[in-house]
Design an enzyme around this catalytic site. Structure first.
Site, PDB file in Angstrom:
ATOM      1  N   SER A 137       0.913  -1.327  -0.277  1.00  0.00           N
ATOM      2  CA  SER A 137      -0.272   0.069   0.021  1.00  0.00           C
ATOM      3  C   SER A 137       0.848   1.403  -0.445  1.00  0.00           C
ATOM      4  CB  SER A 137      -0.408  -0.128   1.445  1.00  0.00           C
ATOM      5  OG  SER A 137      -0.522   0.532   2.139  1.00  0.00           O
ATOM      6  N   LYS A 149       1.046   4.636   6.706  1.00  0.00           N
ATOM      7  CA  LYS A 149       0.231   5.748   5.582  1.00  0.00           C
ATOM      8  C   LYS A 149       1.086   7.514   5.591  1.00  0.00           C
ATOM      9  CE  LYS A 149      -2.722   2.354   4.583  1.00  0.00           C
ATOM     10  NZ  LYS A 149      -2.034   1.371   3.967  1.00  0.00           N
TER      11      LYS A 149
END
Length: 168
Positions: free
Chosen positions: A38, A91
């Site tokens: 990701s 993230k």
């Protein structure tokens, strides 16, 4: 009767080292494994499922930013999942409190005490587009350096897409 005192000294030293390590990892910095694709290409640019954890990047997470929630657009952070607090995610911060963030379908205002996070590889990232803004209280720290693998050691670049965010 020298053996019990040697064992006692070893036990005290192990206990002391354990306490110091726990304090450092809780208050100042820790090392975290980044799994999955990701955040590719920033982390795990060549994700290989056959190698598993051998191909994971290991990063240094500093925690001084937590004292007054000092984050900037583009910071990469580690946070607890809003759904399962035992699960950790890595993230990039796209939006801070008060920002308007453009998604594929809508424009969202980031509420006070929250941030908007997204993975660098949007095709395979479960992020704020899935679960909404993340409370700043769930953030565990800011990723500052890649420590492993050796050929990728270095600081983590802060980058944010300016065309999708506007401050109020």
């Amino acid at each position: 009767m020298g053996t019990p005192s040697v064992l006692w000294n070893v036990a005290k030293k192990c206990f002391t080292v354990g306490l110091v390590s726990l304090t450092v990892s809780d208050r100042f910095a820790s090392i975290v494994s980044v799994r999955g694709g990701s955040m590719s290409p920033t982390f795990n640019p060549k994700t290989n499922t056959l190698l598993g954890s051998l191909s994971d990047d290991y990063v240094l997470v500093e925690k001084f930013c937590l004292q007054k929630y000092k984050f900037s657009h583009g910071d990469v952070v580690v946070f607890s999942s809003p759904y399962d607090h035992k699960e950790k995610h890595v993230k990039r911060i796209i939006g801070l409190p008060g920002d308007w963030v453009g998604t594929h379908y809508d424009v969202v205002k980031v509420p006070e005490g929250h941030c908007w996070v997204e993975g660098d590889n949007s095709a395979s990232s479960m992020d704020s587009r899935s679960f909404g803004p993340v409370p700043l209280g769930l953030v565990n720290g800011r990723v500052v350096h890649i420590l492993w693998p050796p050929h990728r050691v270095g600081s983590v670049e802060r980058k944010a897409p300016q065309h999708r965010v506007s401050s109020s």
